[in-house]
Design an enzyme around this catalytic site. Structure first.
Site, PDB file in Angstrom:
ATOM      1  N   HIS A 139      -3.335 -42.611  22.340  1.00  0.00           N
ATOM      2  CA  HIS A 139      -2.338 -43.631  22.024  1.00  0.00           C
ATOM      3  C   HIS A 139      -1.226 -43.593  23.067  1.00  0.00           C
ATOM      4  O   HIS A 139      -0.854 -42.520  23.542  1.00  0.00           O
ATOM      5  CB  HIS A 139      -1.750 -43.384  20.635  1.00  0.00           C
ATOM      6  CG  HIS A 139      -2.779 -43.245  19.559  1.00  0.00           C
ATOM      7  ND1 HIS A 139      -3.744 -44.199  19.337  1.00  0.00           N
ATOM      8  CD2 HIS A 139      -3.012 -42.262  18.652  1.00  0.00           C
ATOM      9  CE1 HIS A 139      -4.517 -43.807  18.339  1.00  0.00           C
ATOM     10  NE2 HIS A 139      -4.097 -42.640  17.912  1.00  0.00           N
ATOM     11  N   HIS A 166      -8.287 -37.333  21.181  1.00  0.00           N
ATOM     12  CA  HIS A 166      -8.737 -36.792  19.904  1.00  0.00           C
ATOM     13  C   HIS A 166      -9.831 -37.660  19.308  1.00  0.00           C
ATOM     14  O   HIS A 166     -10.039 -38.805  19.721  1.00  0.00           O
ATOM     15  CB  HIS A 166      -7.564 -36.693  18.917  1.00  0.00           C
ATOM     16  CG  HIS A 166      -6.952 -38.014  18.562  1.00  0.00           C
ATOM     17  ND1 HIS A 166      -6.081 -38.675  19.408  1.00  0.00           N
ATOM     18  CD2 HIS A 166      -7.091 -38.830  17.476  1.00  0.00           C
ATOM     19  CE1 HIS A 166      -5.703 -39.816  18.864  1.00  0.00           C
ATOM     20  NE2 HIS A 166      -6.306 -39.943  17.680  1.00  0.00           N
ATOM     21  N   GLU A 179       0.924 -39.988  15.418  1.00  0.00           N
ATOM     22  CA  GLU A 179       0.367 -39.909  14.072  1.00  0.00           C
ATOM     23  C   GLU A 179       0.191 -38.462  13.645  1.00  0.00           C
ATOM     24  O   GLU A 179      -0.006 -37.561  14.466  1.00  0.00           O
ATOM     25  CB  GLU A 179      -0.956 -40.672  13.970  1.00  0.00           C
ATOM     26  CG  GLU A 179      -2.048 -40.163  14.879  1.00  0.00           C
ATOM     27  CD  GLU A 179      -3.274 -41.077  14.883  1.00  0.00           C
ATOM     28  OE1 GLU A 179      -3.106 -42.314  14.862  1.00  0.00           O
ATOM     29  OE2 GLU A 179      -4.401 -40.547  14.913  1.00  0.00           O
ATOM     30  N   ARG A 211      -9.763 -46.213  24.054  1.00  0.00           N
ATOM     31  CA  ARG A 211     -10.958 -45.455  23.658  1.00  0.00           C
ATOM     32  C   ARG A 211     -11.717 -44.933  24.858  1.00  0.00           C
ATOM     33  O   ARG A 211     -11.752 -45.551  25.918  1.00  0.00           O
ATOM     34  CB  ARG A 211     -11.873 -46.331  22.803  1.00  0.00           C
ATOM     35  CG  ARG A 211     -11.231 -46.757  21.490  1.00  0.00           C
ATOM     36  CD  ARG A 211     -12.137 -47.653  20.654  1.00  0.00           C
ATOM     37  NE  ARG A 211     -11.466 -48.020  19.401  1.00  0.00           N
ATOM     38  CZ  ARG A 211     -10.677 -49.064  19.256  1.00  0.00           C
ATOM     39  NH1 ARG A 211     -10.450 -49.857  20.297  1.00  0.00           N
ATOM     40  NH2 ARG A 211     -10.111 -49.314  18.091  1.00  0.00           N
TER      41      ARG A 211
END
Length: 435
Positions: free
Chosen positions: A94, A279, A129, A298
Site C-alpha cells: 500500500h 504482505h 492497516e 499487487r
C-alpha cells in the site's frame, strides 16, 4: 446514539464459504464470502440496520449531520473489517500519503475510470492497516533475511536434482544467485523485477515445484528427510509453498514468498502493515482496521491487475525484524493496538457475568464484569463472541442495546459507553493522538 449497522459480505474468490455466515448467523450461500466492511468507504458503505423502509448507509447518516456523526465534519477516517480467508490473497503493498495523493491525481488526470481493472490508485489517501487474529491466521509479512531465502531456494534446487529435474534445479540456483552480492534492498527490488520477466529458468523452477513438494511429502527424497530432522527445512514453510503452488501454479509470486516472513498468529495476536510493506494473508479469520482507503499494488498470486514497475517504486525493501505488533493493556478486560497513525486504533473488550459459565471462547481471567470506555469520537464495533449490553450513562432507549455475536454498531461521539454481559467486542475509533 447507538445504531445497529450491517453490510453484505464481499464475495472475493479467496473468501471462506463458511466463516462469515457462521459469525453472522446466516445460511451459507455456497459462494466465498471474504470481507465484511463496516465504515463509510464508498466502495461498500455499511447500512443502518432496519432503520426505515428506505435503506440508508453510514455515508447518508454522516451527511445528514456531519458535525454530529462524522469526524471533523467528514466521513470516518477508518474502516473496520472482518476477514474470512479461505485461500491466499495477492502479494501486495500500500502507498504512503504522498504516493497515494500523487498516484490518484495522475490517474484522474489521465482519465482512467475509477473502476477500471488497470487502476492502481482508487483513493487519494494511504492505507496503513492492522490485523488481529480471531482464529489462527497465517500470513506473509515483510522481508526476512536474504540468507534464509537463499537457503530455501538451494534446498529446492538440491531436491529437484535428486529427482532428475535439471532445468528446475538450475532455475532455483539462478534465483538463489540473484540474492547475493550487493545492497540487500537493491537485491530484493531487482529480484521482484526479474522474477516477473518469466525468464525460462523461472518457468522451469515453477514447473517442477509441485513435483518436488509432492516427493518431499511422500518421503521420496532422502536428503530432505535428513534436512527435516536437522531443522534445515521449516515444515510450515513447506506447507505454505504447497498451498500457494496449488492455488497459483506457475505464478512467480510463489518464489517471491520465500523472501518474506511466514507468520502464524494465534487468536489475539496482530500484525501492522505500514506503507510499502509487502504482505499476503494466507488463511484464517481476523478483524482488520485501516485508513479508509482501497489502494492496493499487487505482485502476483492473483488474477487481478499487476503493476510490478509501480509496486517496485513504492515497496519498502528493508528487512522487517518482527512482523508482530504488540497490544497494550488499558484496563482489566480491555487491550488496544495503537500504531502511530492518526486515522485509527483498535480495542478489544472482554466482559463476563460473575455467575455465568465461560463458553465464550476465552478465560474468565481475561474479562471484566464491566468496562467503561470514553467515546469522544465515533466508534464502530463488532461483537465477535457471546452477547453484550452497551449503554451510556443515564441512557435514553436509543442509547441502550443488546448485541450478539456477529452484530455491529455505530456509536456517535459523546459520553462514555459501558459494556457488560458475557462476550468479546472489537472497537475501532480514531487514532490515539486524535482522541
Amino acid at each position: 446514539m447507538l445504531i445497529f449497522i450491517e453490510n453484505t459480505p464481499r464475495a472475493y474468490a479467496w473468501g471462506s464459504t463458511e466463516a462469515l455466515p457462521d459469525m453472522l448467523g446466516t445460511a451459507p450461500t455456497g459462494e466465498p464470502q471474504a470481507e465484511l466492511w463496516l465504515g463509510t468507504h464508498p466502495g461498500s458503505p455499511a447500512h443502518v440496520a432496519k432503520a426505515t423502509p428506505v435503506q440508508h448507509t453510514l455515508i447518508d447518516l454522516v451527511e445528514s449531520d456531519p458535525d454530529r456523526y462524522g469526524v471533523d465534519g467528514g466521513p470516518l477516517p477508518f474502516l473496520l473489517k472482518v476477514l474470512a480467508i479461505g485461500a491466499p490473497l495477492s502479494l501486495q503493498v500500500h502507498p504512503d500519503r504522498d504516493q497515494a495523493a500523487a498516484g490518484f491525481a495522475a490517474e484522474e488526470a489521465a482519465g482512467v475510470p475509477r473502476d477500471a481493472r488497470e487502476r492502481n490508485y482508487c483513493d487519494p489517501t494511504h492505507k496503513p492497516e492492522l490485523l488481529v487474529a480471531l482464529s489462527e491466521v497465517t500470513a506473509l509479512s515483510g522481508f526476512r533475511d536474504l540468507a534464509n531465502a537463499r537457503e530455501d531456494l538451494l534446498l529446492l534446487a538440491a531436491a529437484a536434482r535428486e529427482l532428475g529435474l535439471t532445468d528446475g534445479a538450475e532455475g532455483f540456483e539462478r534465483a538463489a544467485c540473484r540474492l547475493v552480492g550487493r545492497d540487500a534492498g537493491e537485491l530484493r527490488r531487482d529480484f521482484l523485477t526479474w522474477v516477473f520477466t518469466r525468464d525460462t529458468c523461472i518457468t522451469a523452477a515453477l514447473a517442477c515445484l509441485a513435483e518436488v513438494l509432492a516427493a518431499a511429502e511422500a518421503g521420496d527424497i532422502g536428503f530432505w528427510e535428513r534436512a527435516l530432522e536437522e531443522g534445515t527445512i521449516d515444515p510450515d514453510r513447506l506447507a505454505a509453498l504447497r498451498a500457494l503452488a496449488a492455488a497459483h501454479p506457475s505464478d512467480p509470486g510463489v518464489l517471491v514468498s520465500l523472501l518474506l516472513h511466514l507468520v502464524h498468529l494465534a487468536p489475539g495476536e496482530a500484525i501492522f502493515l505500514g506503507a510499502g510493506q509487502i504482505h499476503a494473508y494466507l488463511s484464517g479469520v481476523a478483524v482488520e482496521v485501516m485508513a479508509s482507503s482501497d489502494n492496493v499494488l499487487r505482485a502476483g498470486l492473483t488474477q487481478k491487475h499487476i503493476d510490478i514497475e509501480e509496486l517496485c517504486r513504492i515497496v519498502n525493501t528493508g528487512e522487517l525484524v518482527d512482523p508482530r505488533f504488540p497490544s497494550e493493556r488499558l484496563d482489566h478486560g480491555l487491550i488496544a493496538w495503537r500504531p502511530e497513525v492518526p486515522e485509527f486504533q483498535l480495542m478489544r473488550a472482554r466482559v463476563r457475568e460473575a455467575d455465568a459459565e465461560t463458553g465464550s471462547g476465552f478465560s474468565d481471567a481475561d474479562a471484566a464484569t464491566r468496562i467503561d470506555l470514553p467515546a469522544p469520537s465515533p466508534v464502530v464495533l463488532v461483537v465477535t463472541a457471546g452477547k453484550v449490553r452497551i449503554e451510556r450513562p443515564d441512557a435514553q432507549p436509543s442509547e441502550v442495546v443488546s448485541a450478539r455475536r456477529g452484530q455491529s454498531l455505530y456509536v456517535s461521539a459523546g459520553e462514555p459507553i459501558c459494556i457488560t454481559g458475557h462476550g468479546e467486542v472489537f472497537l475501532a475509533t480514531v487514532g490515539h493522538d486524535e482522541r
